[in-house]
Scaffold this motif. Sequence first.
Motif, PDB file in Angstrom:
ATOM      1  N   LYS A  67     -50.289 -51.727 -38.590  1.00  0.00           N
ATOM      2  CA  LYS A  67     -49.182 -52.528 -38.088  1.00  0.00           C
ATOM      3  C   LYS A  67     -48.512 -53.345 -39.191  1.00  0.00           C
ATOM      4  CE  LYS A  67     -51.646 -54.566 -34.923  1.00  0.00           C
ATOM      5  NZ  LYS A  67     -51.980 -55.497 -33.823  1.00  0.00           N
ATOM      6  N   ALA A  68     -49.295 -53.824 -40.145  1.00  0.00           N
ATOM      7  CA  ALA A  68     -48.709 -54.622 -41.226  1.00  0.00           C
ATOM      8  C   ALA A  68     -47.716 -53.803 -42.032  1.00  0.00           C
ATOM      9  CB  ALA A  68     -49.814 -55.164 -42.133  1.00  0.00           C
ATOM     10  N   GLU A  69     -48.036 -52.535 -42.253  1.00  0.00           N
ATOM     11  CA  GLU A  69     -47.114 -51.674 -42.995  1.00  0.00           C
ATOM     12  C   GLU A  69     -45.852 -51.410 -42.186  1.00  0.00           C
ATOM     13  OE1 GLU A  69     -47.136 -47.218 -44.956  1.00  0.00           O
ATOM     14  OE2 GLU A  69     -48.979 -48.428 -45.046  1.00  0.00           O
ATOM     15  N   ILE A  70     -45.972 -51.373 -40.875  1.00  0.00           N
ATOM     16  CA  ILE A  70     -44.787 -51.208 -40.026  1.00  0.00           C
ATOM     17  C   ILE A  70     -43.881 -52.424 -40.165  1.00  0.00           C
ATOM     18  CG2 ILE A  70     -43.973 -51.076 -37.640  1.00  0.00           C
ATOM     19  CD1 ILE A  70     -46.411 -49.393 -36.988  1.00  0.00           C
ATOM     20  N   VAL A  71     -44.469 -53.616 -40.169  1.00  0.00           N
ATOM     21  CA  VAL A  71     -43.665 -54.829 -40.313  1.00  0.00           C
ATOM     22  C   VAL A  71     -42.963 -54.843 -41.668  1.00  0.00           C
ATOM     23  CG1 VAL A  71     -43.736 -57.346 -40.441  1.00  0.00           C
ATOM     24  CG2 VAL A  71     -45.058 -56.149 -38.692  1.00  0.00           C
ATOM     25  N   ASP A  72     -43.669 -54.433 -42.723  1.00  0.00           N
ATOM     26  CA  ASP A  72     -43.027 -54.337 -44.035  1.00  0.00           C
ATOM     27  C   ASP A  72     -41.822 -53.403 -43.971  1.00  0.00           C
ATOM     28  OD1 ASP A  72     -44.508 -56.102 -45.526  1.00  0.00           O
ATOM     29  OD2 ASP A  72     -45.908 -54.603 -46.280  1.00  0.00           O
ATOM     30  N   ALA A  73     -41.969 -52.281 -43.271  1.00  0.00           N
ATOM     31  CA  ALA A  73     -40.870 -51.324 -43.144  1.00  0.00           C
ATOM     32  C   ALA A  73     -39.719 -51.922 -42.345  1.00  0.00           C
ATOM     33  CB  ALA A  73     -41.362 -50.044 -42.488  1.00  0.00           C
ATOM     34  N   LEU A  74     -40.025 -52.737 -41.344  1.00  0.00           N
ATOM     35  CA  LEU A  74     -38.975 -53.391 -40.566  1.00  0.00           C
ATOM     36  C   LEU A  74     -38.195 -54.380 -41.432  1.00  0.00           C
ATOM     37  CD1 LEU A  74     -40.836 -54.030 -37.186  1.00  0.00           C
ATOM     38  CD2 LEU A  74     -39.032 -52.362 -37.622  1.00  0.00           C
ATOM     39  N   VAL A  75     -38.915 -55.129 -42.249  1.00  0.00           N
ATOM     40  CA  VAL A  75     -38.243 -56.070 -43.151  1.00  0.00           C
ATOM     41  C   VAL A  75     -37.341 -55.309 -44.115  1.00  0.00           C
ATOM     42  CG1 VAL A  75     -38.592 -57.761 -44.996  1.00  0.00           C
ATOM     43  CG2 VAL A  75     -40.054 -57.814 -42.964  1.00  0.00           C
ATOM     44  N   GLU A  76     -37.842 -54.207 -44.639  1.00  0.00           N
ATOM     45  CA  GLU A  76     -37.033 -53.394 -45.552  1.00  0.00           C
ATOM     46  C   GLU A  76     -35.802 -52.838 -44.841  1.00  0.00           C
ATOM     47  OE1 GLU A  76     -35.718 -51.961 -48.973  1.00  0.00           O
ATOM     48  OE2 GLU A  76     -37.536 -53.186 -48.762  1.00  0.00           O
ATOM     49  N   ARG A  77     -35.936 -52.521 -43.559  1.00  0.00           N
ATOM     50  CA  ARG A  77     -34.805 -52.024 -42.783  1.00  0.00           C
ATOM     51  C   ARG A  77     -33.713 -53.085 -42.676  1.00  0.00           C
ATOM     52  NH1 ARG A  77     -31.122 -48.587 -41.920  1.00  0.00           N
ATOM     53  NH2 ARG A  77     -30.305 -48.516 -39.809  1.00  0.00           N
ATOM     54  N   TYR A  79     -33.043 -55.386 -44.905  1.00  0.00           N
ATOM     55  CA  TYR A  79     -32.359 -55.401 -46.201  1.00  0.00           C
ATOM     56  C   TYR A  79     -31.445 -54.192 -46.356  1.00  0.00           C
ATOM     57  CZ  TYR A  79     -35.225 -59.293 -47.895  1.00  0.00           C
ATOM     58  OH  TYR A  79     -35.810 -60.533 -48.078  1.00  0.00           O
ATOM     59  N   GLU A  80     -31.866 -53.047 -45.844  1.00  0.00           N
ATOM     60  CA  GLU A  80     -31.040 -51.842 -45.928  1.00  0.00           C
ATOM     61  C   GLU A  80     -29.750 -51.997 -45.129  1.00  0.00           C
ATOM     62  OE1 GLU A  80     -33.524 -48.759 -44.504  1.00  0.00           O
ATOM     63  OE2 GLU A  80     -34.691 -48.585 -46.364  1.00  0.00           O
ATOM     64  N   LEU A  81     -29.846 -52.576 -43.939  1.00  0.00           N
ATOM     65  CA  LEU A  81     -28.651 -52.768 -43.112  1.00  0.00           C
ATOM     66  C   LEU A  81     -27.662 -53.693 -43.807  1.00  0.00           C
ATOM     67  CD1 LEU A  81     -30.304 -53.054 -39.593  1.00  0.00           C
ATOM     68  CD2 LEU A  81     -28.671 -51.301 -40.300  1.00  0.00           C
ATOM     69  N   ARG A  82     -28.176 -54.739 -44.434  1.00  0.00           N
ATOM     70  CA  ARG A  82     -27.294 -55.638 -45.166  1.00  0.00           C
ATOM     71  C   ARG A  82     -26.639 -54.919 -46.341  1.00  0.00           C
ATOM     72  NH1 ARG A  82     -31.268 -60.923 -45.600  1.00  0.00           N
ATOM     73  NH2 ARG A  82     -31.108 -61.610 -43.427  1.00  0.00           N
ATOM     74  N   GLU A 113     -27.624 -55.396 -34.839  1.00  0.00           N
ATOM     75  CA  GLU A 113     -28.678 -54.384 -34.869  1.00  0.00           C
ATOM     76  C   GLU A 113     -29.952 -54.935 -35.495  1.00  0.00           C
ATOM     77  OE1 GLU A 113     -29.584 -49.958 -36.818  1.00  0.00           O
ATOM     78  OE2 GLU A 113     -27.527 -50.759 -36.802  1.00  0.00           O
ATOM     79  N   MET A 114     -29.799 -55.757 -36.519  1.00  0.00           N
ATOM     80  CA  MET A 114     -30.995 -56.259 -37.201  1.00  0.00           C
ATOM     81  C   MET A 114     -31.602 -57.489 -36.525  1.00  0.00           C
ATOM     82  SD  MET A 114     -29.578 -58.196 -40.658  1.00  0.00           S
ATOM     83  CE  MET A 114     -28.383 -56.936 -41.101  1.00  0.00           C
ATOM     84  N   ALA A 115     -30.891 -58.123 -35.600  1.00  0.00           N
ATOM     85  CA  ALA A 115     -31.397 -59.353 -34.978  1.00  0.00           C
ATOM     86  C   ALA A 115     -32.764 -59.168 -34.316  1.00  0.00           C
ATOM     87  CB  ALA A 115     -30.378 -59.907 -33.983  1.00  0.00           C
ATOM     88  N   PHE A 179     -23.981 -67.545 -41.674  1.00  0.00           N
ATOM     89  CA  PHE A 179     -23.216 -67.638 -40.436  1.00  0.00           C
ATOM     90  C   PHE A 179     -23.730 -66.660 -39.396  1.00  0.00           C
ATOM     91  CE2 PHE A 179     -19.807 -66.250 -37.651  1.00  0.00           C
ATOM     92  CZ  PHE A 179     -19.445 -67.461 -37.078  1.00  0.00           C
ATOM     93  N   PHE A 180     -23.917 -65.397 -39.784  1.00  0.00           N
ATOM     94  CA  PHE A 180     -24.378 -64.411 -38.822  1.00  0.00           C
ATOM     95  C   PHE A 180     -25.785 -64.745 -38.306  1.00  0.00           C
ATOM     96  CE2 PHE A 180     -21.330 -61.022 -40.512  1.00  0.00           C
ATOM     97  CZ  PHE A 180     -20.519 -61.100 -39.391  1.00  0.00           C
ATOM     98  N   SER A 181     -26.637 -65.277 -39.168  1.00  0.00           N
ATOM     99  CA  SER A 181     -27.981 -65.638 -38.733  1.00  0.00           C
ATOM    100  C   SER A 181     -27.931 -66.748 -37.693  1.00  0.00           C
ATOM    101  CB  SER A 181     -28.828 -66.079 -39.931  1.00  0.00           C
ATOM    102  OG  SER A 181     -29.048 -64.991 -40.814  1.00  0.00           O
ATOM    103  N   ALA A 182     -27.097 -67.765 -37.945  1.00  0.00           N
ATOM    104  CA  ALA A 182     -26.997 -68.877 -37.001  1.00  0.00           C
ATOM    105  C   ALA A 182     -26.334 -68.448 -35.698  1.00  0.00           C
ATOM    106  CB  ALA A 182     -26.211 -70.022 -37.639  1.00  0.00           C
ATOM    107  N   TRP A 183     -25.305 -67.643 -35.791  1.00  0.00           N
ATOM    108  CA  TRP A 183     -24.522 -67.250 -34.618  1.00  0.00           C
ATOM    109  C   TRP A 183     -25.220 -66.173 -33.798  1.00  0.00           C
ATOM    110  CZ3 TRP A 183     -20.019 -63.313 -34.714  1.00  0.00           C
ATOM    111  CH2 TRP A 183     -19.349 -63.303 -33.486  1.00  0.00           C
TER     112      TRP A 183
END
Length: 214
Positions: A67-77, A79-82, A113-115, A179-183
């Motif tokens: 599961k930890a590796e999945i979370v790492d992949a989610l975090v990387e996702r 960054y990829e979207l940004r 999508e990343m929220a 802004f996007f993070s807050a909104w």
Amino acid sequence: MSRSTPPQTAPPRRNLREEQKRLTHRRLLDAAVSVFDELSFLDARMEDIAQAAGVTRATVYAHFTGKAEIVDALVERVYELREEAYAELAALPQWTRAGIRSWLDGAESRWREMAPIRRVANAAAPTALRSINDGRAQYVEAHERYVGLLISDPERWRGVDPAEARQRALMAVLQTESFFSAWIAVGLPVDTADPLHLLADSLGHLLGPALTDA
């Protein structure tokens, strides 16, 4: 004398196996977001993710060790979207205030999508996420890439000191994310009819020396 027809070059064959692997990887990440959101990181099992994705447990382990590796992949996702969003801004032939405003519509979709991905990744910390130093390095490296995209066209920044161009690009990135993070991610109320219009004005000011209508 007849001309010989040059041989036709066959288009490269698509690697279907790699494409299928990529799609399965994305499917597992989407399933993990749903499972972590419903059960929490600690309570979720790899079997739950497999069931949500409609695959076998072995398939999950073929992509992730745990599961930890999945979370790492989610975090990387995230960054990829940004990075995809900033790449689209960098790819615009010209930067105008109208163009930035239009770009923000697509950027908003990526942040929405990343929220949920950010929500479950943040909830998993500190149990699953990498060390603070590793996380900081990942953050810095990602933002260096974003800034690099925005200053990649020297003609756009002609006559601007490179250090100033870098700082302007960095401030534009940070303001967009803040802004996007807050909104979107936090749900901070915004009362204006078109909040992106004001954000476009702010970005236009920061990127002003590179705008064609500045």
